[in-house]
Enzyme design. Structure first.
Site, PDB file in Angstrom:
ATOM      1  N   HIS A  28      57.964  -5.653 -76.824  1.00  0.00           N
ATOM      2  CA  HIS A  28      59.109  -5.399 -75.936  1.00  0.00           C
ATOM      3  C   HIS A  28      58.799  -4.236 -74.994  1.00  0.00           C
ATOM      4  O   HIS A  28      59.163  -4.260 -73.823  1.00  0.00           O
ATOM      5  CB  HIS A  28      60.373  -5.132 -76.746  1.00  0.00           C
ATOM      6  CG  HIS A  28      60.770  -6.293 -77.618  1.00  0.00           C
ATOM      7  ND1 HIS A  28      60.827  -7.585 -77.131  1.00  0.00           N
ATOM      8  CD2 HIS A  28      61.098  -6.377 -78.932  1.00  0.00           C
ATOM      9  CE1 HIS A  28      61.186  -8.405 -78.111  1.00  0.00           C
ATOM     10  NE2 HIS A  28      61.345  -7.690 -79.221  1.00  0.00           N
ATOM     11  N   ASP A  40      59.834 -14.662 -72.106  1.00  0.00           N
ATOM     12  CA  ASP A  40      59.614 -14.930 -73.529  1.00  0.00           C
ATOM     13  C   ASP A  40      58.161 -14.665 -73.917  1.00  0.00           C
ATOM     14  O   ASP A  40      57.258 -14.766 -73.089  1.00  0.00           O
ATOM     15  CB  ASP A  40      59.994 -16.394 -73.826  1.00  0.00           C
ATOM     16  CG  ASP A  40      60.179 -16.643 -75.311  1.00  0.00           C
ATOM     17  OD1 ASP A  40      60.454 -15.676 -76.058  1.00  0.00           O
ATOM     18  OD2 ASP A  40      60.036 -17.801 -75.738  1.00  0.00           O
ATOM     19  N   GLY A  41      57.959 -14.352 -75.195  1.00  0.00           N
ATOM     20  CA  GLY A  41      56.599 -14.194 -75.727  1.00  0.00           C
ATOM     21  C   GLY A  41      56.209 -12.761 -76.064  1.00  0.00           C
ATOM     22  O   GLY A  41      55.058 -12.507 -76.433  1.00  0.00           O
ATOM     23  N   ARG A  88      55.153 -12.507 -79.888  1.00  0.00           N
ATOM     24  CA  ARG A  88      53.840 -13.107 -80.168  1.00  0.00           C
ATOM     25  C   ARG A  88      52.722 -12.316 -79.505  1.00  0.00           C
ATOM     26  O   ARG A  88      51.652 -12.142 -80.080  1.00  0.00           O
ATOM     27  CB  ARG A  88      53.822 -14.581 -79.716  1.00  0.00           C
ATOM     28  CG  ARG A  88      54.484 -15.505 -80.744  1.00  0.00           C
ATOM     29  CD  ARG A  88      54.843 -16.839 -80.157  1.00  0.00           C
ATOM     30  NE  ARG A  88      55.947 -16.718 -79.210  1.00  0.00           N
ATOM     31  CZ  ARG A  88      56.237 -17.607 -78.281  1.00  0.00           C
ATOM     32  NH1 ARG A  88      55.483 -18.689 -78.162  1.00  0.00           N
ATOM     33  NH2 ARG A  88      57.268 -17.434 -77.483  1.00  0.00           N
ATOM     34  N   LEU A 131      66.393  -6.635 -52.368  1.00  0.00           N
ATOM     35  CA  LEU A 131      66.309  -7.645 -53.431  1.00  0.00           C
ATOM     36  C   LEU A 131      67.474  -7.387 -54.368  1.00  0.00           C
ATOM     37  O   LEU A 131      67.816  -6.228 -54.633  1.00  0.00           O
ATOM     38  CB  LEU A 131      64.982  -7.484 -54.202  1.00  0.00           C
ATOM     39  CG  LEU A 131      64.823  -8.269 -55.512  1.00  0.00           C
ATOM     40  CD1 LEU A 131      64.630  -9.761 -55.227  1.00  0.00           C
ATOM     41  CD2 LEU A 131      63.620  -7.768 -56.312  1.00  0.00           C
ATOM     42  N   SER A 135      69.515 -12.285 -75.183  1.00  0.00           N
ATOM     43  CA  SER A 135      70.540 -13.328 -75.254  1.00  0.00           C
ATOM     44  C   SER A 135      71.589 -12.957 -76.297  1.00  0.00           C
ATOM     45  O   SER A 135      71.339 -12.133 -77.197  1.00  0.00           O
ATOM     46  CB  SER A 135      69.900 -14.667 -75.620  1.00  0.00           C
ATOM     47  OG  SER A 135      69.609 -14.714 -77.006  1.00  0.00           O
ATOM     48  N   GLU A 138      63.968 -26.037 -59.879  1.00  0.00           N
ATOM     49  CA  GLU A 138      62.632 -26.504 -60.242  1.00  0.00           C
ATOM     50  C   GLU A 138      62.201 -25.703 -61.465  1.00  0.00           C
ATOM     51  O   GLU A 138      62.399 -24.482 -61.516  1.00  0.00           O
ATOM     52  CB  GLU A 138      61.650 -26.266 -59.078  1.00  0.00           C
ATOM     53  CG  GLU A 138      61.985 -27.048 -57.831  1.00  0.00           C
ATOM     54  CD  GLU A 138      61.856 -28.556 -58.032  1.00  0.00           C
ATOM     55  OE1 GLU A 138      61.025 -28.991 -58.850  1.00  0.00           O
ATOM     56  OE2 GLU A 138      62.611 -29.297 -57.374  1.00  0.00           O
TER      57      GLU A 138
HETATM   58  C1  IPE Z   1      65.315 -16.445 -74.946  1.00  0.00           C
HETATM   59  O1  IPE Z   1      64.230 -16.264 -75.787  1.00  0.00           O
HETATM   60  C2  IPE Z   1      65.963 -15.137 -74.673  1.00  0.00           C
HETATM   61  C3  IPE Z   1      65.178 -14.183 -73.897  1.00  0.00           C
HETATM   62  C4  IPE Z   1      63.980 -14.372 -73.418  1.00  0.00           C
HETATM   63  C5  IPE Z   1      65.826 -12.936 -73.660  1.00  0.00           C
HETATM   64  P1  IPE Z   1      64.333 -16.531 -77.360  1.00  0.00           P
HETATM   65  O2  IPE Z   1      63.000 -16.201 -77.911  1.00  0.00           O
HETATM   66  O3  IPE Z   1      65.493 -15.788 -77.927  1.00  0.00           O
HETATM   67  O4  IPE Z   1      64.639 -18.077 -77.397  1.00  0.00           O
HETATM   68  P2  IPE Z   1      64.397 -19.146 -78.557  1.00  0.00           P
HETATM   69  O5  IPE Z   1      64.997 -18.571 -79.813  1.00  0.00           O
HETATM   70  O6  IPE Z   1      62.921 -19.307 -78.694  1.00  0.00           O
HETATM   71  O7  IPE Z   1      65.058 -20.390 -78.078  1.00  0.00           O
HETATM   72  C1  IPE Z   2      61.462 -12.317 -75.514  1.00  0.00           C
HETATM   73  O1  IPE Z   2      60.371 -12.263 -76.359  1.00  0.00           O
HETATM   74  C2  IPE Z   2      62.273 -11.038 -75.561  1.00  0.00           C
HETATM   75  C3  IPE Z   2      63.568 -11.170 -76.223  1.00  0.00           C
HETATM   76  C4  IPE Z   2      64.096 -12.279 -76.631  1.00  0.00           C
HETATM   77  C5  IPE Z   2      64.324  -9.946 -76.427  1.00  0.00           C
HETATM   78  P1  IPE Z   2      60.501 -12.676 -77.888  1.00  0.00           P
HETATM   79  O2  IPE Z   2      60.826 -11.448 -78.676  1.00  0.00           O
HETATM   80  O3  IPE Z   2      61.397 -13.817 -78.075  1.00  0.00           O
HETATM   81  O4  IPE Z   2      58.997 -13.087 -78.182  1.00  0.00           O
HETATM   82  P2  IPE Z   2      58.526 -14.301 -79.106  1.00  0.00           P
HETATM   83  O5  IPE Z   2      59.139 -15.548 -78.537  1.00  0.00           O
HETATM   84  O6  IPE Z   2      59.003 -14.011 -80.488  1.00  0.00           O
HETATM   85  O7  IPE Z   2      57.034 -14.275 -78.970  1.00  0.00           O
HETATM   86 MG    MG Z   3      61.082 -15.842 -78.026  1.00  0.00          MG
END
Ligand code: IPE
Ligand code: IPE
Ligand code: MG
Length: 237
Positions: free
Chosen positions: A33, A16-17, A20, A127, A61, A200
Site C-alpha cells: 500500500h 489493484d495488486g 501481491r 485535472l 472500497s 472501454e
Molecule cells: C478493489 O480491489 C478495490 C480497490 C482496488 C480499492 P479488491 O482487491 O478489494 O477487489 P476484489 O476483492 O479482488 O474483488
Molecule cells: C488494492 O490492492 C488496494 C486496496 C484494495 C486497498 P490489494 O490490497 O487488493 O492487493 P491484492 O489484490 O491483494 O494483491
Molecule cells: Mg485486490
C-alpha cells in the site's frame, strides 16, 4: 451521454495488486500500500500531461473494511500521513482533489485530512482527481434513489444529479471513457457501475505499485485504437 468537453477523457483506475506486489517481494501487504501511494503520484502527474480531464482512482472500497484491522488501520494511517503534503503539491500543480464515497465511517483524522485536501485544491482546473474511499457503487445508487422524486423513469439526467448528491460532488457524474484495472483480475468490484455503461475496459496484470507513466500511455494508446459505437452501426470505409 458525454458530460466532459470533447477530447477530454475521464479515466478511472481500479488500483489493484498492492498486496501481491508486497508478498511477491517477501514484504508485508502494508508495504504494498505504501508503494502504491508512490504510483499514484507518478500516474497523476502523467495524466495531467495527457488529455485526461478527470481521473478517478479506486483506493478503498466499502468491502475493504472486511480486511484485517491492522491492514485497514495502516491504509487509514497512510491517508493521514500522505494527504497533507500530497495536497499541497496538487494545489501547486493546479489539480483539484475530491473524494467520493461514504464519509461517516472514517476516523476523525482521516475525515479532517480529506476536508483539508479538498479545501486546499478546490480551485485547481488542470485535472480533476477523484479518490474513491469507502466507496460502493451499489450503495451510491441506492443513496441516489432516495434523492429522486417523481417519475424519473426516462430521465437519465435526474439520476446523474441524484448520484452526484449521493457522492458529495456538486457536479453531474461524468461517464467513464476508459476503465483500467491493474493486478490481473478482470472484474469491477462495485466500482462506478452506472458511469461505466460505455467505458472501454483495459485489464493489465501489472501490479499497481509497478504501474507508471509508460503503462498509462499503453492504456491510452489502446483506448485510442478502439471504436466506440454506443449501439450504432458505423460504416466501414
Ligand atoms: C478493489 O480491489 C478495490 C480497490 C482496488 C480499492 P479488491 O482487491 O478489494 O477487489 P476484489 O476483492 O479482488 O474483488
Ligand atoms: C488494492 O490492492 C488496494 C486496496 C484494495 C486497498 P490489494 O490490497 O487488493 O492487493 P491484492 O489484490 O491483494 O494483491
Ligand atoms: Mg485486490
Amino acid at each position: 451521454m458525454q458530460l466532459l468537453p470533447d477530447q477530454e477523457l475521464h479515466v478511472a483506475i481500479i488500483m489493484d495488486g498492492n498486496g501481491r506486489w508486497a508478498v511477491e517481494r517477501g514484504l508485508p501487504r502494508t508495504a504494498g500500500h505504501m508503494a502504491g501511494v508512490n504510483a499514484v503520484r507518478t500516474v497523476v502527474e502523467a495524466a495531467a500531461r495527457r488529455d485526461v480531464a478527470m481521473l478517478t482512482l479506486y483506493a478503498f472500497s466499502s468491502d475493504n473494511w472486511k480486511r484485517p484491522r491492522t491492514e485497514v488501520n495502516s491504509i487509514m494511517q497512510l491517508l493521514v500521513s500522505r494527504l497533507p503534503a500530497e495536497s499541497k503539491k496538487l494545489s501547486r500543480e493546479g489539480i483539484r482533489l475530491s473524494v467520493i464515497g461514504r464519509r461517516d465511517r472514517f476516523p476523525d483524522a482521516v475525515l479532517q485530512a480529506i476536508l483539508n485536501a479538498e479545501a486546499l485544491t478546490r480551485d485547481g482546473d488542470a485535472l480533476h482527481l477523484r479518490l474513491a474511499l469507502d466507496y460502493s457503487s451499489r450503495a451510491a445508487l441506492v443513496c441516489a434513489s432516495q434523492h429522486l422524486n417523481g417519475d424519473v423513469r426516462h430521465n437519465l439526467e435526474a439520476v446523474q444529479h441524484a448520484l452526484a448528491r449521493a457522492y458529495h460532488t456538486e457536479t453531474l457524474v461524468p461517464d467513464v471513457d476508459l476503465l483500467v484495472r491493474t493486478g490481473g483480475e478482470q472484474r469491477l468490484s462495485d466500482f462506478l457501475l452506472w458511469e461505466c455503461a460505455y467505458a472501454e475496459l483495459f485489464f493489465t496484470p501489472v501490479r499497481w505499485p509497478d504501474f507508471d507513466d509508460i503503462a498509462l500511455d499503453e492504456a491510452l494508446t489502446e483506448f485510442g485504437s478502439r471504436q466506440r459505437r454506443y449501439g450504432r452501426v458505423v460504416e466501414v470505409a
